[in-house]
Design a protein around this motif. Structure first.
Motif, mmCIF file in Angstrom:
data_model
loop_
_atom_site.group_PDB
_atom_site.id
_atom_site.type_symbol
_atom_site.label_atom_id
_atom_site.label_comp_id
_atom_site.label_asym_id
_atom_site.label_seq_id
_atom_site.Cartn_x
_atom_site.Cartn_y
_atom_site.Cartn_z
ATOM 1 N N ARG A 304 17.012 -31.734 40.669
ATOM 2 C CA ARG A 304 16.424 -30.527 41.247
ATOM 3 C C ARG A 304 14.929 -30.478 40.917
ATOM 4 O O ARG A 304 14.473 -29.761 40.022
ATOM 5 N N LEU A 305 14.152 -31.260 41.668
ATOM 6 C CA LEU A 305 12.741 -31.453 41.362
ATOM 7 C C LEU A 305 11.924 -30.194 41.626
ATOM 8 O O LEU A 305 10.970 -29.903 40.894
ATOM 9 N N ALA A 311 9.344 -24.400 36.992
ATOM 10 C CA ALA A 311 9.452 -24.084 35.567
ATOM 11 C C ALA A 311 8.239 -24.599 34.801
ATOM 12 O O ALA A 311 7.659 -23.883 33.973
ATOM 13 N N ARG A 312 7.836 -25.813 35.069
ATOM 14 C CA ARG A 312 6.728 -26.400 34.312
ATOM 15 C C ARG A 312 5.403 -25.729 34.643
ATOM 16 O O ARG A 312 4.516 -25.636 33.790
ATOM 17 N N ALA A 313 5.272 -25.238 35.872
ATOM 18 C CA ALA A 313 4.061 -24.505 36.227
ATOM 19 C C ALA A 313 3.925 -23.234 35.400
ATOM 20 O O ALA A 313 2.814 -22.759 35.145
ATOM 21 N N ALA A 314 5.061 -22.685 34.961
ATOM 22 C CA ALA A 314 5.057 -21.476 34.138
ATOM 23 C C ALA A 314 5.096 -21.801 32.646
ATOM 24 O O ALA A 314 5.292 -20.907 31.820
ATOM 25 N N GLY A 315 4.909 -23.075 32.294
ATOM 26 C CA GLY A 315 4.934 -23.474 30.890
ATOM 27 C C GLY A 315 6.326 -23.616 30.322
ATOM 28 O O GLY A 315 6.510 -23.639 29.102
ATOM 29 N N THR A 358 15.864 -20.566 33.632
ATOM 30 C CA THR A 358 16.203 -21.390 34.794
ATOM 31 C C THR A 358 17.105 -20.616 35.745
ATOM 32 O O THR A 358 16.854 -20.556 36.958
ATOM 33 N N PHE A 359 18.166 -20.010 35.213
ATOM 34 C CA PHE A 359 19.071 -19.252 36.079
ATOM 35 C C PHE A 359 18.391 -18.002 36.635
ATOM 36 O O PHE A 359 18.710 -17.557 37.740
ATOM 37 N N GLY A 360 17.450 -17.435 35.871
ATOM 38 C CA GLY A 360 16.727 -16.276 36.370
ATOM 39 C C GLY A 360 15.959 -16.561 37.650
ATOM 40 O O GLY A 360 15.738 -15.662 38.473
#
Length: 691
Positions: A304-305, A311-315, A358-360
């Motif tokens: 799931r790229l 996620a990584r953009a938000a740290g 992640t689920f959020g």
């Protein structure tokens, strides 16, 4: 001092072929990929293989290396097979594991010891963490001189869920560059193979097997005869201090060769020691085993790229939970129920936060996903309880870590969830304005955890107002109300009045006076359902119990007398017309029994919670409820806990051989019982979680 668990199963000299074929082992890679098989080395399931790679969507988990035929040529002449033997490279024809002297798990990793003439040979399997790579290493422990080891790899590239007879006409190519070998088939990454040892080489001798039997698949009513292909066999000399390792991988050669086999083994053992240290030095071998078993389920999803980029953009980073091996993917309900035992009881606070956030990201129409199909980038949302378990998981996380910021980040999602449930959302999920209770149900959907469905048949639809759904609804209202006051957040609605009304209606509507316990469903399709099921425990076991306290002992006594077993709780009490004592047969037969008596290991968790709520001074009684699981760790996947068990003695393990919420709840309850015994039932230490 850190306990490094070792569980050894000695092999009787008179043979125990059935036991060796039934006992299984499992090694995972932190991506959802795995290696798995039987202690005997015989492939019995479609899911068995030395490399089941977790590939990017849409491929998903794919079996890339099915089997190794292992042969030892002795210096004085003669050939011995370590596992099975077949002249055309296929497993299962003859079980030749009489040379096996012992099997053990050392820090959760499988070790075989064979005695072949005057030689003692050890075999180990590991997967470097975060790679679709497997190392199979052989060492000579006793014996003078050397032996010639030959290893014949057999393959059938296919989805791990595909029938064993799928793609029977598939063609493979083999290429070599120095000591690098690659096997390829159209539409899939190459399988890269290399052998490390003395005088290594590959002998080309193409063979195929067209009738390979898979006995467990036959017993489950699936296609049970498949094919395998082998390009030839690797060979190397095995001597003291000169091990042999076969490496198989779908990673780049640069990644494959970044670590030598010795370095990879050292890194993985160091990682496992660190897991035990993070868990706060488990008090027993069994708890240490469960900490390592828990590690198998927490993964970084490979495919799931888009999710990872957000996620990584938000740290942040992405983590999720595999519900069970071999066939489950990540399920919202299982993740939220398991999170405390898998991640908080083991000190993996940072990853717990990743999982929740992640689920959020996936809240839609006031729901979190029920599941992510393998190889898919999007979730399916047909669940009435996973979203409510989300509140519970976040509360346990915040209590353990003090990470209030995650509550603030997720708070808008939580208020949206409550509002959508009050208004009514998908699948008939919504609050009944007449009594404030939560109802659910839509034709063709299974929305509670009792979710068996075969074709168009929903086995346990439970449409109406289910007991645990309303216990969870009340708990969620109370939690959100508490967070809004504690953290100065705007609730958006009168949570207190909704909670009071739901509680009053629950105690009025759900009490089944004739039985002295709770209805399983009220206002259902057939009226009020008084089937005696374990779901009623959640009215006691959650942090905000919805059931009036004076009724707790009666409910607990009924559940103990009618549902409790040494390995969990029955899903339906004996005596009910739908009760099934055994889970066996084809898919329809099995799903008819799945929640109709079959024992579920994870349900020991709410039972222990309810036990300590009613008997707060009986921590030893709570601990004794877990005694049956120690022996079970030598069944199914050794070192883990199965999904389900037959409803009656001998409580044979069934379903997934390693299940996330089974492991999580047993581990959590060991720690809870110990805390109760020492009087330390306050909130866990709140540790800083850096983001």
């Amino acid at each position: 001092m850190t306990i490094e668990p070792i569980r050894t199963i000695e092999q009787p000299r008179d043979g125990d072929e059935l036991g060796r074929r039934r006992r299984e082992w499992l090694v995972t890679n932190g991506l959802g990929g795995f290696a798995a098989g039987t202690v005997a080395g015989v492939v019995t399931r479609r899911y068995h293989g030395l490399l089941v790679a977790a590939l990017p969507a849409p491929l998903g988990r794919t079996i890339m290396l099915n089997h190794l035929l292992e042969r030892v040529r002795l210096p004085q002449g003669g050939v011995r097979w370590l596992g099975d033997e077949d002249e055309v490279a296929g497993p299962n024809a003859v079980d030749r594991s009489e040379h096996l002297r012992a099997f053990s798990l050392e820090a959760g990793l499988p070790v075989w010891v064979y005695r072949v003439g005057p030689f003692t040979i050890e075999k180990r399997v590991l997967m470097p963490y975060g790679q679709n790579t497997v190392h199979v290493t052989y060492r000579l422990l006793e014996g003078d001189g050397s032996v010639r080891l030959t290893l014949r790899p057999s393959v059938h590239f296919r989805s791990y869920e595909a029938p064993v007879n799928a793609s029977s006409t598939q063609r493979y190519s083999l290429s070599a560059e120095g000591t690098r070998y690659e096997m390829a088939a159209e539409g899939l990454p190459a399988l890269r193979l290399s052998i490390h040892g003395t005088k290594p080489g590959l002998m080309l001798e193409e063979k195929g097997a067209s009738r390979v039997p898979y006995e467990v698949e036959a017993s489950r009513g699936y296609e049970a005869v498949g094919s395998l292909w082998s390009p030839g066999y690797f060979r190397a000399d095995l001597a003291a201090e000169r091990p042999v390792t076969l490496v198989g991988s779908t990673e780049s050669w640069e990644t494959v060769e970044a670590l030598s086999p010795k370095q990879a083994a050292a890194a993985e053992h160091q990682r496992r020691r660190r897991l035990l240290t993070m868990a706060g030095e488990p008090a027993s071998r069994l708890e240490a085993e469960l900490v390592l078993a828990a590690d198998q389920f927490i993964i970084t999803p490979a495919g799931r790229l888009n999710e990872a980029a957000r996620a990584r953009a938000a740290g942040d980073d992405v983590r999720t939970v595999i519900a069970g091996y071999h066939w489950f993917t990540d399920w919202g309900r299982d993740t939220m129920i398991s999170l405390e035992g898998l991640a908080l009881s083991t000190g993996r606070y940072l990853e717990a936060g990743y999982i929740l956030r992640t689920f959020g990201q996936y809240v839609r129409d006031g729901l979190i996903p029920n599941m992510f199909p393998d190889g898919s980038r999007e979730g399916l949302y047909h669940t009435a309880d996973a979203t409510l378990w989300f509140f519970h998981a976040v509360d346990r996380y915040v209590r353990a870590t003090g990470d209030v910021e995650t509550v603030r980040v997720l708070y808008p999602k939580f208020t949206e969830i409550i509002e959508r449930h009050l208004e009514g959302t998908r699948f008939g999920i919504g609050v009944d304005p007449r009594d404030g209770l939560l109802r659910q149900g839509e034709e063709g959907y299974q929305l509670t955890w009792m979710d068996a469905k075969v074709d168009d048949w929903v086995v346990t639809p439970r449409r109406g107002k289910a007991v645990e759904i309303n216990a969870l609804w009340y708990n969620a209202l109370r939690l959100l109300d508490r967070w809004s006051h504690e953290f100065g957040l705007e609730p958006g609605t009168d949570l207190e009045s909704h909670a009071r009304r739901a509680r009053a209606s629950f105690n009025q509507r759900f009490w089944f006076a004739d039985g002295g316990y709770l209805y399983d469903v009220v206002d259902g399709e057939g009226g009020d359902d008084h089937a005696c099921r374990p779901n009623q425990l959640f009215a006691i076991a959650l942090d905000h119990p919805v059931l009036d306290r004076e009724r707790w002992p009666a409910v607990l006594d009924v559940v103990r007398e009618r549902l409790l077993t040494p390995v969990g709780l029955r899903s339906l009490a004996p005596g009910h017309p739908d009760y099934k004592p055994r889970y066996y047969g084809d898919l329809r037969s099995r799903d008819a029994a799945y929640h109709q008596g079959t024992v579920w290991g994870w349900l020991i968790g709410p039972f222990v919670d309810a036990w300590l709520a009613v008997h707060p001074d009986d921590a030893e009684g709570a601990r004794r409820l877990l005694d049956g699981f120690d022996a079970h760790l030598e069944e199914g996947a050794i070192g883990s806990i199965s999904e389900i068990f037959d409803a009656e003695a001998p409580y044979t393990a069934r379903g997934c051989v390693a299940q996330a919420w089974s492991v999580a709840e047993v581990l959590r309850c060991f720690q809870k019982a110990r805390a109760a015994a020492t009087g330390d039932q306050a909130k866990p230490d709140q540790r800083e979680v850096k983001r």
